[in-house]
Motif scaffolding. Structure first.
Motif, PDB file in Angstrom:
ATOM      1  N   VAL A  77       0.852  -1.187   0.000  1.00  0.00           N
ATOM      2  CA  VAL A  77       0.000   0.000   0.000  1.00  0.00           C
ATOM      3  C   VAL A  77       0.886   1.235   0.000  1.00  0.00           C
ATOM      4  CG1 VAL A  77      -1.866   1.232   1.170  1.00  0.00           C
ATOM      5  CG2 VAL A  77      -1.718  -1.268   1.343  1.00  0.00           C
ATOM      6  N   GLU A  78       0.567   2.175  -0.890  1.00  0.00           N
ATOM      7  CA  GLU A  78       1.317   3.427  -0.983  1.00  0.00           C
ATOM      8  C   GLU A  78       0.349   4.598  -1.039  1.00  0.00           C
ATOM      9  OE1 GLU A  78       3.484   3.224  -4.618  1.00  0.00           O
ATOM     10  OE2 GLU A  78       4.694   1.515  -3.982  1.00  0.00           O
ATOM     11  N   ASN A  79       0.723   5.682  -0.412  1.00  0.00           N
ATOM     12  CA  ASN A  79      -0.020   6.929  -0.524  1.00  0.00           C
ATOM     13  C   ASN A  79       0.383   7.595  -1.839  1.00  0.00           C
ATOM     14  OD1 ASN A  79      -1.289   9.465   0.075  1.00  0.00           O
ATOM     15  ND2 ASN A  79       0.701  10.202   0.740  1.00  0.00           N
ATOM     16  N   GLU A  80      -0.581   7.949  -2.660  1.00  0.00           N
ATOM     17  CA  GLU A  80      -0.288   8.671  -3.900  1.00  0.00           C
ATOM     18  C   GLU A  80      -0.528  10.165  -3.760  1.00  0.00           C
ATOM     19  OE1 GLU A  80      -2.464   6.888  -7.196  1.00  0.00           O
ATOM     20  OE2 GLU A  80      -0.673   5.747  -7.694  1.00  0.00           O
ATOM     21  N   LYS A  81      -1.618  10.534  -3.091  1.00  0.00           N
ATOM     22  CA  LYS A  81      -1.972  11.952  -3.025  1.00  0.00           C
ATOM     23  C   LYS A  81      -2.917  12.202  -1.858  1.00  0.00           C
ATOM     24  CE  LYS A  81      -4.494  15.440  -5.656  1.00  0.00           C
ATOM     25  NZ  LYS A  81      -5.363  15.681  -6.789  1.00  0.00           N
ATOM     26  N   VAL A  82      -2.716  13.324  -1.196  1.00  0.00           N
ATOM     27  CA  VAL A  82      -3.657  13.784  -0.178  1.00  0.00           C
ATOM     28  C   VAL A  82      -4.181  15.127  -0.654  1.00  0.00           C
ATOM     29  CG1 VAL A  82      -4.000  14.491   2.215  1.00  0.00           C
ATOM     30  CG2 VAL A  82      -2.454  12.590   1.691  1.00  0.00           C
ATOM     31  N   GLY A  83      -5.493  15.202  -0.847  1.00  0.00           N
ATOM     32  CA  GLY A  83      -6.127  16.446  -1.257  1.00  0.00           C
ATOM     33  C   GLY A  83      -6.763  17.139  -0.066  1.00  0.00           C
ATOM     34  N   THR A  84      -7.702  18.013  -0.337  1.00  0.00           N
ATOM     35  CA  THR A  84      -8.382  18.753   0.729  1.00  0.00           C
ATOM     36  C   THR A  84      -9.319  17.840   1.521  1.00  0.00           C
ATOM     37  OG1 THR A  84      -8.285  20.731  -0.633  1.00  0.00           O
ATOM     38  CG2 THR A  84      -9.817  20.764   1.222  1.00  0.00           C
ATOM     39  N   THR A  85     -10.147  17.069   0.797  1.00  0.00           N
ATOM     40  CA  THR A  85     -11.100  16.173   1.463  1.00  0.00           C
ATOM     41  C   THR A  85     -10.900  14.710   1.069  1.00  0.00           C
ATOM     42  OG1 THR A  85     -12.743  16.472  -0.295  1.00  0.00           O
ATOM     43  CG2 THR A  85     -12.882  17.972   1.604  1.00  0.00           C
ATOM     44  N   SER A  86      -9.960  14.450   0.182  1.00  0.00           N
ATOM     45  CA  SER A  86      -9.790  13.083  -0.325  1.00  0.00           C
ATOM     46  C   SER A  86      -8.339  12.641  -0.262  1.00  0.00           C
ATOM     47  CB  SER A  86     -10.289  12.983  -1.768  1.00  0.00           C
ATOM     48  OG  SER A  86      -9.459  13.753  -2.620  1.00  0.00           O
ATOM     49  N   LEU A  87      -8.161  11.328  -0.391  1.00  0.00           N
ATOM     50  CA  LEU A  87      -6.825  10.766  -0.489  1.00  0.00           C
ATOM     51  C   LEU A  87      -6.848   9.630  -1.488  1.00  0.00           C
ATOM     52  CD1 LEU A  87      -6.719   8.072   1.865  1.00  0.00           C
ATOM     53  CD2 LEU A  87      -7.311  10.127   3.104  1.00  0.00           C
ATOM     54  N   THR A  88      -5.745   9.491  -2.198  1.00  0.00           N
ATOM     55  CA  THR A  88      -5.617   8.463  -3.228  1.00  0.00           C
ATOM     56  C   THR A  88      -4.495   7.515  -2.845  1.00  0.00           C
ATOM     57  OG1 THR A  88      -6.348  10.043  -4.907  1.00  0.00           O
ATOM     58  CG2 THR A  88      -5.250   8.049  -5.693  1.00  0.00           C
ATOM     59  N   SER A  89      -4.785   6.227  -2.928  1.00  0.00           N
ATOM     60  CA  SER A  89      -3.807   5.200  -2.578  1.00  0.00           C
ATOM     61  C   SER A  89      -3.635   4.236  -3.740  1.00  0.00           C
ATOM     62  CB  SER A  89      -4.272   4.401  -1.358  1.00  0.00           C
ATOM     63  OG  SER A  89      -4.518   5.253  -0.279  1.00  0.00           O
ATOM     64  N   ARG A  90      -2.467   3.644  -3.791  1.00  0.00           N
ATOM     65  CA  ARG A  90      -2.158   2.604  -4.777  1.00  0.00           C
ATOM     66  C   ARG A  90      -1.876   1.334  -3.989  1.00  0.00           C
ATOM     67  NH1 ARG A  90       2.683   0.731  -7.689  1.00  0.00           N
ATOM     68  NH2 ARG A  90       2.083   0.298  -9.843  1.00  0.00           N
ATOM     69  N   VAL A  91      -2.533   0.264  -4.384  1.00  0.00           N
ATOM     70  CA  VAL A  91      -2.333  -1.029  -3.735  1.00  0.00           C
ATOM     71  C   VAL A  91      -1.895  -2.014  -4.811  1.00  0.00           C
ATOM     72  CG1 VAL A  91      -3.373  -2.874  -2.363  1.00  0.00           C
ATOM     73  CG2 VAL A  91      -4.170  -0.509  -2.073  1.00  0.00           C
ATOM     74  N   VAL A  92      -0.752  -2.642  -4.602  1.00  0.00           N
ATOM     75  CA  VAL A  92      -0.268  -3.645  -5.547  1.00  0.00           C
ATOM     76  C   VAL A  92      -0.404  -5.011  -4.885  1.00  0.00           C
ATOM     77  CG1 VAL A  92       1.682  -4.476  -6.920  1.00  0.00           C
ATOM     78  CG2 VAL A  92       1.357  -2.010  -6.576  1.00  0.00           C
ATOM     79  N   VAL A  93      -1.207  -5.870  -5.501  1.00  0.00           N
ATOM     80  CA  VAL A  93      -1.370  -7.242  -5.037  1.00  0.00           C
ATOM     81  C   VAL A  93      -0.240  -8.043  -5.674  1.00  0.00           C
ATOM     82  CG1 VAL A  93      -2.876  -9.264  -4.943  1.00  0.00           C
ATOM     83  CG2 VAL A  93      -3.880  -6.952  -4.900  1.00  0.00           C
ATOM     84  N   ARG A  94       0.663  -8.517  -4.827  1.00  0.00           N
ATOM     85  CA  ARG A  94       1.822  -9.270  -5.304  1.00  0.00           C
ATOM     86  C   ARG A  94       1.652 -10.737  -4.930  1.00  0.00           C
ATOM     87  NH1 ARG A  94       6.948  -6.586  -5.275  1.00  0.00           N
ATOM     88  NH2 ARG A  94       7.616  -8.098  -3.715  1.00  0.00           N
ATOM     89  N   ARG A  95       2.110 -11.612  -5.823  1.00  0.00           N
ATOM     90  CA  ARG A  95       1.951 -13.050  -5.581  1.00  0.00           C
ATOM     91  C   ARG A  95       3.228 -13.794  -5.931  1.00  0.00           C
ATOM     92  NH1 ARG A  95       1.810 -15.928 -10.214  1.00  0.00           N
ATOM     93  NH2 ARG A  95       0.993 -17.754  -9.158  1.00  0.00           N
ATOM     94  N   ARG A  96       3.354 -14.937  -5.321  1.00  0.00           N
ATOM     95  CA  ARG A  96       4.369 -15.912  -5.731  1.00  0.00           C
ATOM     96  C   ARG A  96       3.831 -17.287  -5.391  1.00  0.00           C
ATOM     97  NH1 ARG A  96       9.495 -15.051  -1.638  1.00  0.00           N
ATOM     98  NH2 ARG A  96       8.343 -15.270   0.299  1.00  0.00           N
ATOM     99  N   SER A  97       4.190 -18.248  -6.208  1.00  0.00           N
ATOM    100  CA  SER A  97       3.604 -19.579  -6.054  1.00  0.00           C
ATOM    101  C   SER A  97       4.322 -20.428  -5.016  1.00  0.00           C
ATOM    102  CB  SER A  97       3.563 -20.307  -7.395  1.00  0.00           C
ATOM    103  OG  SER A  97       4.859 -20.354  -7.951  1.00  0.00           O
ATOM    104  N   GLY A  98       5.464 -19.967  -4.522  1.00  0.00           N
ATOM    105  CA  GLY A  98       6.185 -20.701  -3.485  1.00  0.00           C
ATOM    106  C   GLY A  98       7.261 -19.827  -2.884  1.00  0.00           C
ATOM    107  N   PRO A  99       7.808 -20.226  -1.738  1.00  0.00           N
ATOM    108  CA  PRO A  99       8.783 -19.387  -1.044  1.00  0.00           C
ATOM    109  C   PRO A  99      10.069 -19.146  -1.824  1.00  0.00           C
ATOM    110  CG  PRO A  99       8.555 -21.514   0.057  1.00  0.00           C
ATOM    111  CD  PRO A  99       7.516 -21.461  -1.018  1.00  0.00           C
TER     112      PRO A  99
END
Length: 139
Positions: A77-99
């Motif tokens: 999860v990353e913060n992209e922008k904070v406005g006056t009444t809003s905020l925008t976030s970026r969420v990257v779903v990362r996967r791997r099939s094994g350790p």
């Protein structure tokens, strides 16, 4: 600051195509954002106690690959922008099939939250405590 939220895909979240059903990604993002908010020093219960709530007004999901049952998953999860009444976030779903496998980006999600009065549900400014905490995560 980098924030990662681990997720274990449950068998019940897998659809007939053998991958995570799309709606579950948004549930995961909600859980990850709540944990991210706490990590920046303004847990959701504190915000509610201050009379402020947040609501999603926009969500977009871009799929690169599918998450399957048994995959190791984390949401960055990353913060992209904070406005006056809003905020925008970026969420990257990362996967791997094994350790021993490399992480790959499966889904990139953009979320826009609007801050509202917790009882009237009218727009209010982003609380300073949240804005300051999010600003500290920007590199």
């Amino acid at each position: 600051m980098s924030f990662a939220f681990p997720v274990v895909p449950r068998y019940a979240e897998i659809d007939q195509q053998g991958v995570v059903f799309f709606g579950h990604y948004l549930t995961w993002c909600d859980e990850a954002f709540t944990a991210f908010q706490a990590s920046v020093g303004y847990p959701y219960p504190d915000m509610i106690a201050d009379g402020v709530d947040i609501q999603i007004v926009h969500a977009s999901l871009d799929y690169g690959s599918s998450v399957q049952w048994g995959d190791l998953v984390e949401l960055a999860v990353e913060n992209e922008k904070v406005g006056t009444t809003s905020l925008t976030s970026r969420v990257v779903v990362r996967r791997r099939s094994g350790p021993d496998e490399d992480w790959s980006d499966a889904v990139v999600v953009q979320l826009v939250h609007v801050c509202v009065d917790a009882s009237e549900f009218t727009k209010v400014p982003v609380p300073a405590r949240l804005a300051d905490g999010l600003a500290a995560t920007r590199g």
